[in-house]
Design a protein around this motif. Structure first.
Motif, mmCIF file in Angstrom:
data_model
loop_
_atom_site.group_PDB
_atom_site.id
_atom_site.type_symbol
_atom_site.label_atom_id
_atom_site.label_comp_id
_atom_site.label_asym_id
_atom_site.label_seq_id
_atom_site.Cartn_x
_atom_site.Cartn_y
_atom_site.Cartn_z
ATOM 1 N N MET A 13 0.840 -1.191 0.000
ATOM 2 C CA MET A 13 0.000 0.000 0.000
ATOM 3 C C MET A 13 0.874 1.239 0.000
ATOM 4 N N ASN A 14 0.469 2.244 -0.740
ATOM 5 C CA ASN A 14 1.200 3.489 -0.856
ATOM 6 C C ASN A 14 0.951 4.337 0.382
ATOM 7 N N ASN A 15 2.015 4.834 1.017
ATOM 8 C CA ASN A 15 1.882 5.639 2.230
ATOM 9 C C ASN A 15 1.926 7.132 1.944
ATOM 10 N N ARG A 16 1.766 7.508 0.711
ATOM 11 C CA ARG A 16 1.797 8.904 0.332
ATOM 12 C C ARG A 16 0.638 9.655 0.989
ATOM 13 N N ALA A 17 0.885 10.925 1.323
ATOM 14 C CA ALA A 17 -0.158 11.757 1.921
ATOM 15 C C ALA A 17 -1.293 11.956 0.927
ATOM 16 N N VAL A 18 -2.455 12.269 1.455
ATOM 17 C CA VAL A 18 -3.601 12.528 0.596
ATOM 18 C C VAL A 18 -3.330 13.781 -0.223
ATOM 19 N N ASN A 19 -3.603 13.707 -1.502
ATOM 20 C CA ASN A 19 -3.427 14.806 -2.435
ATOM 21 C C ASN A 19 -4.762 15.510 -2.633
ATOM 22 N N GLU A 20 -4.697 16.746 -3.129
ATOM 23 C CA GLU A 20 -5.922 17.517 -3.315
ATOM 24 C C GLU A 20 -6.058 17.991 -4.753
ATOM 25 N N ILE A 21 -7.233 17.773 -5.306
ATOM 26 C CA ILE A 21 -7.596 18.280 -6.624
ATOM 27 C C ILE A 21 -8.839 19.137 -6.441
ATOM 28 N N ILE A 22 -8.780 20.360 -6.958
ATOM 29 C CA ILE A 22 -9.930 21.261 -6.931
ATOM 30 C C ILE A 22 -10.254 21.613 -8.375
ATOM 31 N N ILE A 23 -11.476 21.363 -8.775
ATOM 32 C CA ILE A 23 -11.908 21.666 -10.134
ATOM 33 C C ILE A 23 -12.923 22.801 -10.080
ATOM 34 N N CYS A 24 -12.713 23.791 -10.932
ATOM 35 C CA CYS A 24 -13.644 24.914 -10.969
ATOM 36 C C CYS A 24 -14.933 24.478 -11.632
ATOM 37 N N MET A 25 -16.036 24.703 -10.959
ATOM 38 C CA MET A 25 -17.341 24.348 -11.491
ATOM 39 C C MET A 25 -18.185 25.596 -11.742
ATOM 40 N N GLY A 26 -17.524 26.756 -11.778
ATOM 41 C CA GLY A 26 -18.229 27.985 -12.133
ATOM 42 C C GLY A 26 -18.781 27.868 -13.547
ATOM 43 N N SER A 27 -19.759 28.664 -13.881
ATOM 44 C CA SER A 27 -20.458 28.506 -15.164
ATOM 45 C C SER A 27 -19.527 28.601 -16.367
ATOM 46 N N SER A 28 -18.538 29.473 -16.324
ATOM 47 C CA SER A 28 -17.628 29.622 -17.460
ATOM 48 C C SER A 28 -16.773 28.370 -17.642
ATOM 49 N N CYS A 29 -16.123 27.919 -16.588
ATOM 50 C CA CYS A 29 -15.271 26.725 -16.680
ATOM 51 C C CYS A 29 -16.099 25.478 -16.972
ATOM 52 N N PHE A 30 -17.259 25.392 -16.357
ATOM 53 C CA PHE A 30 -18.122 24.228 -16.564
ATOM 54 C C PHE A 30 -18.528 24.125 -18.035
ATOM 55 N N SER A 31 -18.940 25.237 -18.606
ATOM 56 C CA SER A 31 -19.394 25.213 -20.000
ATOM 57 C C SER A 31 -18.236 25.097 -20.986
ATOM 58 N N ARG A 32 -17.039 25.475 -20.576
ATOM 59 C CA ARG A 32 -15.879 25.412 -21.461
ATOM 60 C C ARG A 32 -15.149 24.080 -21.399
ATOM 61 N N GLY A 33 -15.628 23.162 -20.561
ATOM 62 C CA GLY A 33 -15.029 21.839 -20.601
ATOM 63 C C GLY A 33 -14.856 21.121 -19.289
ATOM 64 N N ASN A 34 -15.016 21.808 -18.159
ATOM 65 C CA ASN A 34 -14.776 21.112 -16.892
ATOM 66 C C ASN A 34 -15.847 20.083 -16.563
ATOM 67 N N LYS A 35 -16.989 20.138 -17.219
ATOM 68 C CA LYS A 35 -17.969 19.068 -17.025
ATOM 69 C C LYS A 35 -17.366 17.749 -17.499
ATOM 70 N N LYS A 36 -16.787 17.745 -18.680
ATOM 71 C CA LYS A 36 -16.153 16.545 -19.232
ATOM 72 C C LYS A 36 -14.864 16.227 -18.483
ATOM 73 N N ASN A 37 -14.079 17.242 -18.132
ATOM 74 C CA ASN A 37 -12.821 17.023 -17.410
ATOM 75 C C ASN A 37 -13.073 16.351 -16.069
#
Length: 84
Positions: free
Chosen positions: A1-25
């Motif tokens: 098992m990997n003992n690496r610390a938990v990593n964080e990913i934050i995805i912008c879900m604002g209307s501009s980013c969402f409509s420009r591709g973050n829904k699929k991303n």
């Protein structure tokens, strides 16, 4: 098992980013985490707006901001940002 610390990913879900591709991303990144069995090692959350609308879609991985994220880029984001 990997003992690496938990990593964080934050995805912008604002209307501009969402409509420009973050829904699929969002779907691509979730699938990649699951496929690589890395979902337990990551905190993956959405943000209402990261205030980078002109640079969107925006994603932050462990504090590293990625702008103009495409679906092609999203498929390899973990390897590029975390060397996994």
């Amino acid at each position: 098992m990997n003992n690496r610390a938990v990593n964080e990913i934050i995805i912008c879900m604002g209307s501009s980013c969402f409509s420009r591709g973050n829904k699929k991303n969002l779907e691509i990144i979730q699938a990649a985490l699951k496929e690589k069995s890395l979902d337990a090692e990551f905190t993956f959350k959405g943000s209402h707006c990261l205030k980078e609308c002109e640079q969107g879609p925006v994603l932050i991985v462990n504090g590293n901001k990625i702008t103009k994220l495409t679906a092609d880029d999203a498929a390899g984001i973990l390897e590029r940002c975390l060397n996994t």
